[in-house]
Design a protein around this motif. Structure first.
Motif, short mmCIF file in Angstrom:
data_model
loop_
_atom_site.label_atom_id
_atom_site.label_comp_id
_atom_site.label_asym_id
_atom_site.label_seq_id
_atom_site.Cartn_x
_atom_site.Cartn_y
_atom_site.Cartn_z
N VAL B 23 0.84 -1.20 0.00
CA VAL B 23 0.00 0.00 0.00
C VAL B 23 0.88 1.25 0.00
O VAL B 23 0.63 2.21 -0.73
CB VAL B 23 -0.96 0.02 1.21
CG1 VAL B 23 -1.67 1.37 1.33
CG2 VAL B 23 -1.98 -1.10 1.10
N MET B 25 3.87 1.58 -1.15
CA MET B 25 4.51 1.74 -2.46
C MET B 25 3.52 2.26 -3.50
O MET B 25 3.87 3.08 -4.36
CB MET B 25 5.12 0.41 -2.92
CG MET B 25 6.31 -0.03 -2.08
SD MET B 25 6.93 -1.67 -2.51
CE MET B 25 7.88 -1.30 -3.98
N ILE B 26 2.28 1.79 -3.44
CA ILE B 26 1.25 2.27 -4.37
C ILE B 26 1.01 3.76 -4.14
O ILE B 26 0.96 4.56 -5.08
CB ILE B 26 -0.06 1.47 -4.22
CG1 ILE B 26 0.14 0.03 -4.70
CG2 ILE B 26 -1.20 2.14 -4.97
CD1 ILE B 26 -1.02 -0.91 -4.36
N GLU B 27 0.85 4.14 -2.89
CA GLU B 27 0.60 5.54 -2.57
C GLU B 27 1.81 6.40 -2.91
O GLU B 27 1.67 7.55 -3.37
CB GLU B 27 0.22 5.69 -1.10
CG GLU B 27 -1.13 5.06 -0.74
CD GLU B 27 -2.30 5.72 -1.47
OE1 GLU B 27 -2.21 6.91 -1.82
OE2 GLU B 27 -3.32 5.02 -1.69
N ASP B 28 3.00 5.87 -2.71
CA ASP B 28 4.22 6.60 -3.09
C ASP B 28 4.21 6.86 -4.60
O ASP B 28 4.54 7.95 -5.06
CB ASP B 28 5.48 5.80 -2.72
CG ASP B 28 5.79 5.84 -1.24
OD1 ASP B 28 6.69 5.10 -0.81
OD2 ASP B 28 5.14 6.62 -0.51
N LYS B 29 3.85 5.83 -5.34
CA LYS B 29 3.85 5.97 -6.80
C LYS B 29 2.83 7.02 -7.25
O LYS B 29 3.08 7.80 -8.17
CB LYS B 29 3.57 4.62 -7.47
CG LYS B 29 3.78 4.66 -8.98
CD LYS B 29 3.90 3.27 -9.58
CE LYS B 29 4.20 3.36 -11.07
NZ LYS B 29 4.46 2.06 -11.69
N LYS B 30 1.71 7.05 -6.58
CA LYS B 30 0.70 8.06 -6.91
C LYS B 30 1.24 9.47 -6.66
O LYS B 30 1.00 10.39 -7.44
CB LYS B 30 -0.57 7.83 -6.08
CG LYS B 30 -1.37 6.61 -6.50
CD LYS B 30 -2.62 6.47 -5.65
CE LYS B 30 -3.44 5.25 -6.07
NZ LYS B 30 -4.66 5.11 -5.26
N ILE B 32 4.38 10.32 -6.70
CA ILE B 32 5.42 10.58 -7.70
C ILE B 32 4.78 10.98 -9.02
O ILE B 32 5.22 11.92 -9.68
CB ILE B 32 6.31 9.33 -7.88
CG1 ILE B 32 7.17 9.11 -6.62
CG2 ILE B 32 7.21 9.47 -9.10
CD1 ILE B 32 7.90 7.78 -6.58
N ILE B 33 3.72 10.26 -9.40
CA ILE B 33 3.01 10.58 -10.64
C ILE B 33 2.52 12.04 -10.60
O ILE B 33 2.68 12.80 -11.55
CB ILE B 33 1.82 9.63 -10.85
CG1 ILE B 33 2.30 8.23 -11.20
CG2 ILE B 33 0.89 10.15 -11.94
CD1 ILE B 33 1.21 7.18 -11.14
N ILE B 36 5.40 14.50 -10.98
CA ILE B 36 5.89 14.57 -12.36
C ILE B 36 4.93 15.40 -13.20
O ILE B 36 5.34 16.26 -13.98
CB ILE B 36 6.06 13.15 -12.95
CG1 ILE B 36 7.21 12.41 -12.26
CG2 ILE B 36 6.31 13.22 -14.46
CD1 ILE B 36 7.32 10.95 -12.65
N GLU B 37 3.63 15.14 -13.03
CA GLU B 37 2.64 15.87 -13.83
C GLU B 37 2.60 17.34 -13.47
O GLU B 37 2.26 18.18 -14.31
CB GLU B 37 1.26 15.23 -13.65
CG GLU B 37 1.18 13.85 -14.30
CD GLU B 37 -0.17 13.18 -14.14
OE1 GLU B 37 -0.96 13.62 -13.28
OE2 GLU B 37 -0.43 12.21 -14.86
#
Lengths: 162, 54
Positions: B23, B25-30, B32-33, B36-37
């Motif tokens: 969880v 890692m998923i939230e971290d990726k969100k 990061i996304i 970036i945007e």
């Protein structure tokens, strides 16, 4: 494998390359701690890549430029060449409804993985959306079973809680 | 799940730490996304460690 693009490291630690079509690609690794059932803590890297600053399915549509695939998979293989004790998890998700397509493309690209690396696929429902997860790990990693068991167990825990 | 105060200058709200590392890692990726945007540098993300392993 097709020739790859040259890439460079950015100030924030991520990697960047520009395709012949002029698209800017970003590849990053974020590091996380990953406890297993025996309370050992492993280091797992969270892999991501984007085109032109967007998390878009368009990133995977340009099937005519195999160098993009070659560049990203070179980075992944090089990761394991230099960090054979570590593991990578790649998640496919998105509110745009393209998580399954991303997963299919990544599975296709993963055929370029070095033969020393194996991939474990799984998926879960998280916040009402399907998330695909792939664990990449060196076949000879002596802690492989602990890490893959933890990977599957945590995903099941998420699924069971939804 | 515990919360960590965000003292940096990012536009992010309070950072939440999750017990399940997947969880997290998923939230971290969100996050990061989103960074970036928004054109933000990834090293401004509190609690996320960007590494250069190659």
């Amino acid at each position: 494998m097709s020739p790859r693009y040259n890439f460079s490291k950015l100030k924030d630690g991520s990697y960047n390359f520009i395709s012949e079509q002029g698209h800017n690609y970003l590849v990053y690794f974020s590091e996380s701690t990953f406890p297993d059932a025996e309370n050992n803590t492993h280091i797992v890297s969270n892999l991501g890549f984007y085109r032109n600053g967007k998390h878009s399915n368009e990133s995977f549509v340009n099937k005519f430029d195999e160098r993009i695939r070659a560049t990203i998979m070179f980075i992944v293989n090089d990761f394991f060449e230099k960090n054979d004790h570590k593991a990578i998890i790649y998640f496919c998700f998105g509110d745009d409804g393209f998580s399954r397509q991303r997963n299919i493309i990544f599975n296709k690209w993963s055929k370029d993985l070095d033969t020393t690396i194996e991939k474990h696929n799984n998926n879960t429902i998280y916040k009402h959306s399907r998330i695909y997860a792939s664990l990449l790990i060196v076949k000879d990693n002596p802690l492989k079973k602990l890490i893959t068991d933890a990977f599957n167990s945590y995903l099941k825990e998420i699924n069971d809680s939804e | 799940m515990k919360k960590t105060a965000n003292k940096d200058q990012t536009s992010e709200p309070e950072v939440v730490v999750h017990k399940n590392p997947i969880v997290q890692m998923i939230e971290d990726k969100k996050r990061i996304i989103k960074a970036i945007e928004n054109g933000e540098s990834l090293d401004t993300l509190k609690g996320i460690k960007i590494v250069s392993p190659i």
